[in-house]
Design a protein around this motif. Structure first.
Motif, short mmCIF file in Angstrom:
data_model
loop_
_atom_site.label_atom_id
_atom_site.label_comp_id
_atom_site.label_asym_id
_atom_site.label_seq_id
_atom_site.Cartn_x
_atom_site.Cartn_y
_atom_site.Cartn_z
N GLU A 108 0.53 2.68 -14.08
CA GLU A 108 1.71 2.07 -13.47
C GLU A 108 2.93 2.95 -13.71
N GLN A 147 0.69 -0.43 -3.46
CA GLN A 147 0.55 -1.79 -2.95
C GLN A 147 -0.91 -2.23 -3.02
N ASP A 197 -3.19 -1.06 -5.08
CA ASP A 197 -3.50 -1.21 -6.50
C ASP A 197 -2.96 -2.53 -7.02
N ARG A 198 -1.75 -2.88 -6.64
CA ARG A 198 -1.14 -4.14 -7.07
C ARG A 198 -1.92 -5.32 -6.52
N ALA A 199 -2.31 -5.26 -5.24
CA ALA A 199 -3.08 -6.33 -4.62
C ALA A 199 -4.42 -6.50 -5.33
N LYS A 225 -5.08 -5.78 -8.46
CA LYS A 225 -4.81 -6.38 -9.77
C LYS A 225 -4.57 -7.89 -9.65
N ILE A 226 -3.79 -8.28 -8.64
CA ILE A 226 -3.51 -9.69 -8.41
C ILE A 226 -4.80 -10.43 -8.10
N SER A 227 -5.64 -9.85 -7.26
CA SER A 227 -6.92 -10.46 -6.90
C SER A 227 -7.81 -10.62 -8.14
N ILE A 269 -6.85 -10.93 -11.24
CA ILE A 269 -6.27 -11.99 -12.07
C ILE A 269 -6.62 -13.36 -11.52
N LYS A 270 -6.51 -13.52 -10.20
CA LYS A 270 -6.85 -14.80 -9.56
C LYS A 270 -8.32 -15.14 -9.80
N ASN A 271 -9.20 -14.16 -9.65
CA ASN A 271 -10.63 -14.39 -9.88
C ASN A 271 -10.90 -14.79 -11.32
N LYS A 272 -10.22 -14.15 -12.24
CA LYS A 272 -10.38 -14.47 -13.66
C LYS A 272 -9.92 -15.91 -13.94
#
Length: 151
Positions: free
Chosen positions: A104, A122, A124-126, A128-130, A132-135
């Motif tokens: 980062e 963008q 890479d960020r998407a 990471k967000i995905s 986190i949501k899956n976790k």
């Protein structure tokens, strides 16, 4: 001129200098790098906001007159211990230093060095967000399957 508006000779003679001790000043950077050639520009980055406003960010950019001078400085200074820390020196146009350590921060450094990287950042960020949501989903599912119904 390249598409970013930077002369390729200039970008080939610009160095990224990272992992600087926070006690190192702008004049220290100039003194460290001047033996290897004529420095035409130097950007010593400082925090512009927040509680650390005005304090060094730990990296700088040094511009030499020729790419040969920059290459010599890179060879001599990369990994050299300065105040107990190994200084990271790379051509600012190189993408190889993006793979090391904190990706980062490296992306931010790349943007400051003139690289685009916005689409990959963008993506890479998407990703990471995905992740986190899956976790979170898996934790919620795990929590609901182990809960006992109230009696």
């Amino acid at each position: 001129m390249d598409p970013k508006g930077l002369d390729t000779e200039k970008s080939a003679s610009r160095l990224y200098v990272g992992n600087l001790d926070f006690r190192i000043s702008e004049s220290d950077v100039i003194k460290m790098f001047s033996p290897y050639g004529k420095i035409v520009a130097e950007d010593f980055l400082l925090h512009t906001r927040g509680p650390k406003r005005g304090e060094p960010r730990g990296y700088a950019f040094v511009q030499y007159t020729t790419k040969e001078e920059a290459q010599l400085a890179k060879e001599k200074m990369n990994g050299k211990l300065v105040r107990g820390r190994p200084v990271a020196v790379h051509l600012a146009s190189d993408k190889c230093f993006l793979d090391s350590g904190n990706s980062e921060r490296a992306l931010k450094d790349k943007k400051l060095a003139g690289g685009s990287g916005s689409k990959s950042a963008q993506t890479d960020r998407a990703a990471k967000i995905s992740a986190i949501k899956n976790k979170l989903k898996s934790l919620e599912n795990e929590g609901s399957s182990t809960k006992r119904p109230k009696t």
